[in-house]
Design a protein around this motif. Structure first.
Motif, PDB file in Angstrom:
ATOM      1  N   UNK A  62      72.633   5.643 -37.994  1.00 32.04           N
ATOM      2  CA  UNK A  62      71.655   4.930 -38.810  1.00 32.04           C
ATOM      3  C   UNK A  62      72.281   3.664 -39.378  1.00 32.04           C
ATOM      4  N   UNK A  63      71.639   2.531 -39.139  1.00 31.86           N
ATOM      5  CA  UNK A  63      72.122   1.283 -39.692  1.00 31.86           C
ATOM      6  C   UNK A  63      71.975   1.257 -41.205  1.00 31.86           C
ATOM      7  N   UNK A  64      73.037   0.826 -41.892  1.00 33.68           N
ATOM      8  CA  UNK A  64      73.009   0.736 -43.356  1.00 33.68           C
ATOM      9  C   UNK A  64      74.012  -0.303 -43.801  1.00 33.68           C
ATOM     10  N   UNK A  65      73.588  -1.255 -44.622  1.00 33.01           N
ATOM     11  CA  UNK A  65      74.472  -2.321 -45.093  1.00 33.01           C
ATOM     12  C   UNK A  65      75.431  -1.769 -46.146  1.00 33.01           C
ATOM     13  N   UNK A  66      76.497  -1.149 -45.677  1.00 31.68           N
ATOM     14  CA  UNK A  66      77.443  -0.504 -46.592  1.00 31.68           C
ATOM     15  C   UNK A  66      78.886  -0.947 -46.355  1.00 31.68           C
ATOM     16  N   UNK A  67      79.064  -2.006 -45.540  1.00 36.77           N
ATOM     17  CA  UNK A  67      80.403  -2.536 -45.232  1.00 36.77           C
ATOM     18  C   UNK A  67      81.338  -1.489 -44.633  1.00 36.77           C
ATOM     19  N   UNK A  68      80.757  -0.533 -43.939  1.00 34.82           N
ATOM     20  CA  UNK A  68      81.562   0.543 -43.358  1.00 34.82           C
ATOM     21  C   UNK A  68      81.975   0.199 -41.930  1.00 34.82           C
ATOM     22  N   UNK A  69      82.983   0.912 -41.471  1.00 33.14           N
ATOM     23  CA  UNK A  69      83.426   0.815 -40.082  1.00 33.14           C
ATOM     24  C   UNK A  69      83.643   2.229 -39.560  1.00 33.14           C
ATOM     25  N   UNK A  70      83.152   2.481 -38.350  1.00 35.92           N
ATOM     26  CA  UNK A  70      83.330   3.787 -37.733  1.00 35.92           C
ATOM     27  C   UNK A  70      83.887   3.618 -36.330  1.00 35.92           C
ATOM     28  N   UNK A  71      84.792   4.508 -35.958  1.00 38.49           N
ATOM     29  CA  UNK A  71      85.347   4.514 -34.604  1.00 38.49           C
ATOM     30  C   UNK A  71      85.481   5.962 -34.165  1.00 38.49           C
ATOM     31  N   UNK A  72      84.831   6.292 -33.063  1.00 37.22           N
ATOM     32  CA  UNK A  72      84.797   7.682 -32.616  1.00 37.22           C
ATOM     33  C   UNK A  72      85.197   7.790 -31.158  1.00 37.22           C
ATOM     34  N   UNK A  74      85.383  10.393 -27.801  1.00 39.04           N
ATOM     35  CA  UNK A  74      84.952  11.641 -27.185  1.00 39.04           C
ATOM     36  C   UNK A  74      85.393  11.630 -25.723  1.00 39.04           C
ATOM     37  N   UNK A  75      86.025  12.715 -25.305  1.00 35.81           N
ATOM     38  CA  UNK A  75      86.513  12.781 -23.928  1.00 35.81           C
ATOM     39  C   UNK A  75      86.526  14.212 -23.404  1.00 35.81           C
ATOM     40  N   UNK A  76      85.885  15.131 -24.107  1.00 40.54           N
ATOM     41  CA  UNK A  76      85.997  16.528 -23.721  1.00 40.54           C
ATOM     42  C   UNK A  76      84.685  17.290 -23.895  1.00 40.54           C
ATOM     43  N   UNK A  77      83.565  16.595 -23.639  1.00 38.02           N
ATOM     44  CA  UNK A  77      82.298  17.315 -23.776  1.00 38.02           C
ATOM     45  C   UNK A  77      81.817  17.828 -22.427  1.00 38.02           C
ATOM     46  N   UNK A  78      81.153  18.983 -22.460  1.00 39.16           N
ATOM     47  CA  UNK A  78      80.714  19.656 -21.240  1.00 39.16           C
ATOM     48  C   UNK A  78      79.198  19.831 -21.187  1.00 39.16           C
ATOM     49  N   UNK A  79      78.516  19.408 -22.246  1.00 33.61           N
ATOM     50  CA  UNK A  79      77.067  19.513 -22.337  1.00 33.61           C
ATOM     51  C   UNK A  79      76.500  18.149 -22.719  1.00 33.61           C
ATOM     52  N   UNK A  80      75.203  17.924 -22.522  1.00 30.59           N
ATOM     53  CA  UNK A  80      74.620  16.646 -22.922  1.00 30.59           C
ATOM     54  C   UNK A  80      74.789  16.402 -24.424  1.00 30.59           C
ATOM     55  N   UNK A  81      74.922  15.143 -24.788  1.00 31.67           N
ATOM     56  CA  UNK A  81      74.954  14.747 -26.195  1.00 31.67           C
ATOM     57  C   UNK A  81      73.641  14.037 -26.514  1.00 31.67           C
ATOM     58  N   UNK A  82      72.996  14.494 -27.568  1.00 28.74           N
ATOM     59  CA  UNK A  82      71.738  13.903 -28.032  1.00 28.74           C
ATOM     60  C   UNK A  82      72.080  12.818 -29.058  1.00 28.74           C
ATOM     61  N   UNK A  83      71.749  11.568 -28.736  1.00 29.84           N
ATOM     62  CA  UNK A  83      72.049  10.436 -29.605  1.00 29.84           C
ATOM     63  C   UNK A  83      70.747   9.887 -30.180  1.00 29.84           C
ATOM     64  N   UNK A  84      70.735   9.657 -31.485  1.00 32.47           N
ATOM     65  CA  UNK A  84      69.575   9.083 -32.176  1.00 32.47           C
ATOM     66  C   UNK A  84      70.022   7.784 -32.829  1.00 32.47           C
ATOM     67  N   UNK A  85      69.349   6.674 -32.516  1.00 31.28           N
ATOM     68  CA  UNK A  85      69.696   5.351 -33.052  1.00 31.28           C
ATOM     69  C   UNK A  85      68.565   4.850 -33.941  1.00 31.28           C
ATOM     70  N   UNK A  86      68.886   4.604 -35.221  1.00 32.22           N
ATOM     71  CA  UNK A  86      67.880   4.170 -36.188  1.00 32.22           C
ATOM     72  C   UNK A  86      68.316   2.881 -36.869  1.00 32.22           C
ATOM     73  N   UNK A  87      67.380   1.957 -37.030  1.00 33.49           N
ATOM     74  CA  UNK A  87      67.645   0.761 -37.815  1.00 33.49           C
ATOM     75  C   UNK A  87      68.542  -0.249 -37.120  1.00 33.49           C
ATOM     76  N   UNK A  88      69.116  -1.161 -37.898  1.00 38.77           N
ATOM     77  CA  UNK A  88      69.935  -2.234 -37.357  1.00 38.77           C
ATOM     78  C   UNK A  88      71.304  -1.703 -36.953  1.00 38.77           C
ATOM     79  N   UNK A  89      71.675  -1.934 -35.691  1.00 37.82           N
ATOM     80  CA  UNK A  89      72.930  -1.401 -35.180  1.00 37.82           C
ATOM     81  C   UNK A  89      73.739  -2.479 -34.479  1.00 37.82           C
ATOM     82  N   UNK A  90      75.045  -2.347 -34.600  1.00 35.77           N
ATOM     83  CA  UNK A  90      76.001  -3.235 -33.934  1.00 35.77           C
ATOM     84  C   UNK A  90      77.123  -2.340 -33.425  1.00 35.77           C
TER      85      UNK A  90
END
Length: 278
Positions: A62-72, A74-90
């Motif tokens: 979810x996009x939120x003007x909070x001056x945050x930074x995230x880095x994730x 993933x390299x070991x998943x065996x099932x589908x990943x459900x991704x939800x994208x909301x709001x302003x994203x970069x």
């Protein structure tokens, strides 16, 4: 949502990295939901100004003007990943080839993957540099910054046999069993699995299963107008038979091959393959 996938411009970096994509979304764009499927790449996603909620096989971004930074990572998943994208994203997402990310780390890959979605901050200057790159507006400058940064961290990973094992497993003309690979490289199955889990975060059998699935997806996309059926696909890609192909698809996607190929959406000439759910 806007999505652009880029192959590395630098030939040296291309040895290790399949590519990277830029994903942007405006604040008033509709929410986007999709499924992404198991891959043998190591995948890193970085975000600016977001709140990310993780649960098993699901990420709500979810996009939120909070001056945050995230880095994730993933390299070991065996099932589908459900991704939800909301709001302003970069977002920028990096696809490292099998073993590729290891050449940019000072510790084994498994040390960075304690959780399903792992917070990935590998260097002291990483957060600052990635935030700077995320804020850059000019796309070509952005690409140069990305590639220069990763190349500055390059320390080629060397191993006595893993690179050759990966070559064998990614060659569609080979069908080695784990026991045969262990015998070929003068090691035990247990030792081979140990090194896979340390440096690839999956077993040789899991790697082989995902590789066949990805080759089937690639083949179906490339020859979608050829009328290629599941029997041909299973024979060409060394599945035991059509039922083996169906079983693997259900395991990795939750769908039969027919339903999967009917609903999958391919972007950027098949580099990104998502199944949109909304």
């Amino acid at each position: 949502m806007k999505l652009e996938f880029c192959k590395p411009k630098n030939k040296l970096l291309e040895t290790y990295m399949e590519g990277y994509y830029f994903l942007t979304q405006k604040e008033d764009d509709p929410t986007v939901e999709y499924l992404t499927f198991p891959n043998n790449f190591s995948i890193i996603s970085v975000y600016q100004d977001t709140v990310i909620e993780f649960s098993e096989n699901k990420a709500i971004i979810t996009g939120k003007k909070n001056n945050s930074f995230s880095s994730d990572l993933i390299c070991h998943y065996k099932k589908p990943i459900h991704v939800v994208c909301k709001g302003e994203l970069n977002e920028i997402t990096f696809y490292f080839k099998p073993l590729g990310l290891n050449s940019f780390l000072n510790k084994p890959l498994c040390d960075f993957t304690n959780d399903f979605f792992s917070n990935f901050i590998p260097y002291d200057d990483y957060t600052e540099k990635m935030q700077f790159i995320l804020k850059e507006k000019d796309i070509e400058t952005k690409k140069d910054l990305i590639e220069d940064y990763w190349l500055s961290k390059l320390t080629p990973f060397r191993h006595t046999f893993l690179h050759r094992v990966i070559e064998d497993l990614t060659n569609v003309n080979n069908d080695y069993s784990v026991a045969e690979l262990a015998d070929k490289y003068k090691t035990s199955r247990q030792n081979l699995s140990k090194h896979f889990e340390t440096h690839l975060c999956k077993t040789p059998s899991e790697f082989k299963k995902i590789q066949r699935f990805r080759e089937a997806l690639k083949s179906k996309i490339e020859y979608k107008n050829s009328g290629e059926n599941l029997t041909t696909l299973s024979n060409d890609l060394l599945f035991y038979d059509q039922s083996h192909l169906i079983k693997d698809f259900k395991s990795l996607t939750g769908l039969t091959p027919k339903a999967f190929f009917k609903n999958i959406t391919s972007h950027q000439n098949g580099k990104i393959n998502w199944l949109f759910t909304q």
